[in-house]
Design an enzyme around this catalytic site. Sequence first.
Site, mmCIF file in Angstrom:
data_model
loop_
_atom_site.group_PDB
_atom_site.id
_atom_site.type_symbol
_atom_site.label_atom_id
_atom_site.label_comp_id
_atom_site.label_asym_id
_atom_site.label_seq_id
_atom_site.Cartn_x
_atom_site.Cartn_y
_atom_site.Cartn_z
ATOM 1 N N GLU A 120 -5.737 -14.614 -6.178
ATOM 2 C CA GLU A 120 -6.411 -14.580 -7.491
ATOM 3 C C GLU A 120 -5.659 -15.442 -8.506
ATOM 4 O O GLU A 120 -6.285 -16.063 -9.373
ATOM 5 C CB GLU A 120 -6.526 -13.136 -7.980
ATOM 6 C CG GLU A 120 -7.520 -12.331 -7.147
ATOM 7 C CD GLU A 120 -7.471 -10.836 -7.431
ATOM 8 O OE1 GLU A 120 -8.521 -10.192 -7.355
ATOM 9 O OE2 GLU A 120 -6.377 -10.307 -7.718
ATOM 10 N N GLU A 140 -6.550 -6.697 0.559
ATOM 11 C CA GLU A 140 -6.633 -5.364 -0.054
ATOM 12 C C GLU A 140 -7.426 -4.386 0.806
ATOM 13 O O GLU A 140 -7.118 -3.199 0.869
ATOM 14 C CB GLU A 140 -7.267 -5.453 -1.454
ATOM 15 C CG GLU A 140 -6.392 -6.130 -2.503
ATOM 16 C CD GLU A 140 -6.639 -7.632 -2.623
ATOM 17 O OE1 GLU A 140 -7.167 -8.242 -1.665
ATOM 18 O OE2 GLU A 140 -6.309 -8.183 -3.692
HETATM 19 N N1 COA Z 1 4.291 -5.987 -2.530
HETATM 20 C C1 COA Z 1 5.563 -5.601 -2.397
HETATM 21 N N2 COA Z 1 6.390 -6.093 -1.449
HETATM 22 C C2 COA Z 1 5.896 -7.033 -0.629
HETATM 23 C C3 COA Z 1 4.564 -7.504 -0.731
HETATM 24 C C4 COA Z 1 3.749 -6.932 -1.733
HETATM 25 N N3 COA Z 1 2.484 -7.347 -1.936
HETATM 26 N N4 COA Z 1 4.365 -8.433 0.245
HETATM 27 C C5 COA Z 1 5.521 -8.543 0.900
HETATM 28 N N5 COA Z 1 6.453 -7.714 0.388
HETATM 29 C C6 COA Z 1 7.845 -7.531 0.802
HETATM 30 C C7 COA Z 1 7.945 -6.756 2.087
HETATM 31 O O1 COA Z 1 7.885 -5.345 1.832
HETATM 32 C C8 COA Z 1 9.309 -7.190 2.565
HETATM 33 O O2 COA Z 1 10.297 -6.509 1.822
HETATM 34 P P1 COA Z 1 11.589 -5.904 2.604
HETATM 35 O O3 COA Z 1 12.245 -7.116 3.240
HETATM 36 O O4 COA Z 1 12.395 -5.285 1.532
HETATM 37 O O5 COA Z 1 11.052 -4.950 3.627
HETATM 38 C C9 COA Z 1 9.370 -8.663 2.141
HETATM 39 O O6 COA Z 1 8.404 -8.800 1.112
HETATM 40 C C10 COA Z 1 9.025 -9.634 3.252
HETATM 41 O O7 COA Z 1 7.756 -9.252 3.781
HETATM 42 P P2 COA Z 1 7.515 -8.856 5.329
HETATM 43 O O8 COA Z 1 6.335 -7.956 5.369
HETATM 44 O O9 COA Z 1 8.776 -8.346 5.941
HETATM 45 O O10 COA Z 1 7.194 -10.273 5.932
HETATM 46 P P3 COA Z 1 6.265 -10.577 7.185
HETATM 47 O O11 COA Z 1 6.456 -12.004 7.500
HETATM 48 O O12 COA Z 1 6.479 -9.594 8.275
HETATM 49 O O13 COA Z 1 4.747 -10.340 6.651
HETATM 50 C C11 COA Z 1 2.960 -10.528 5.066
HETATM 51 C C12 COA Z 1 4.269 -11.142 5.616
HETATM 52 C C13 COA Z 1 2.537 -11.356 3.868
HETATM 53 C C14 COA Z 1 1.866 -10.609 6.147
HETATM 54 C C15 COA Z 1 3.184 -9.061 4.677
HETATM 55 O O14 COA Z 1 4.344 -8.992 3.853
HETATM 56 C C16 COA Z 1 2.057 -8.418 3.921
HETATM 57 O O15 COA Z 1 1.047 -8.084 4.517
HETATM 58 N N6 COA Z 1 2.206 -8.217 2.605
HETATM 59 C C17 COA Z 1 1.243 -7.530 1.777
HETATM 60 C C18 COA Z 1 0.177 -8.500 1.286
HETATM 61 C C19 COA Z 1 -0.895 -7.732 0.521
HETATM 62 O O16 COA Z 1 -1.487 -6.799 1.009
HETATM 63 N N7 COA Z 1 -1.124 -8.158 -0.728
HETATM 64 C C20 COA Z 1 -2.078 -7.538 -1.595
HETATM 65 C C21 COA Z 1 -1.395 -6.586 -2.504
HETATM 66 S S1 COA Z 1 -2.508 -5.752 -3.584
#
Ligand code: COA
Length: 266
Positions: A120, A140
């Site tokens: 967004e 989401e």
């Molecule tokens: N909010 C808070 N923390 C987040 C985040 C978010 N939207 N997206 C990633 N992070 C954090 C993870 O918790 C992790 O923190 P940690 O190392 O303290 O555990 C760090 O960022 C790295 O992310 P990680 O998930 O370990 O990396 P990955 O390569 O395995 O996966 C993603 C990457 C992007 C696929 C995954 O982080 C993800 O699905 N994130 C959420 C995206 C999302 O749903 N966004 C919409 C939010 S409303």
Amino acid sequence: MTTTTPFVDLGTEEVLLDVIDCVATLTLNRPAKLNAVTSRMSAAIVHAIGWCDRSDSVRAIVVTGAGDRAFSAGSDIAELDRYATPWDFRNRTDYCDAIRAARTPTIAAVNGYALGGGLETALSCDIRIASSTASFGAPEIKLGWIGGGGMTSFLTRAIGPSNTAYMTMTGDRIDADRALGWHLVSEVTEPSGLISRAWEIAATIASRAPIAAETAKINLRAAYSMSEDKALEYERDLQTICFATEDAAEGRRAFAEKRDPVFRRR
Ligand code: COA
């Protein structure tokens, strides 16, 4: 070339604002959390955009993410538990609204994940370019809700209803090539060339007549929020406003004198 880095206290190091010549760069700087946006960062984004709009010297803003993994993975999910009521959540500061409301032209340089609020954020910018490693998603739905920062409205305009439904109903990511094919981004670059290309586009906009550039932005919004006949009338009014500026007279004079124009936002 003049270089200025303003002192703007944004209240956090997790959002950075630099200005070089007339181009500001707003960097989401929380790479360990994939630049997920907290409420403090949201307030800083609002402050930074307001500062740029009030500065006479900022003519374009590049928005990007720190590190090589993410533009932004969206709103900080952990923080969402801290809202006392759904109404508090409903009334939170929306960083996408602030970017969209910027008077100054904005360019998203998408350097990795652009997910949820990150997508967004990119959609809220006027121009989007991406590195070949970028990916885009509306995840989401995987968490049990839908985007609220303009996801469906702005995605639909960019990529059409079927592609929007695909993204918002599956939550699956698309890569940069598909984003280009769907017209979600204007260009895809090598990762190492992304920011310099964004700065190049920003510098080009900054070299144009500022009132005309800002008016072009207003006109763009009018084109998709007004009926066609009203939008056309409004376009002619905006054109006339531009035509009446000192900069427009300078543009015509410079053309006649076969030199580059010097625009002064007058
Ligand atoms: N909010 C808070 N923390 C987040 C985040 C978010 N939207 N997206 C990633 N992070 C954090 C993870 O918790 C992790 O923190 P940690 O190392 O303290 O555990 C760090 O960022 C790295 O992310 P990680 O998930 O370990 O990396 P990955 O390569 O395995 O996966 C993603 C990457 C992007 C696929 C995954 O982080 C993800 O699905 N994130 C959420 C995206 C999302 O749903 N966004 C919409 C939010 S409303």
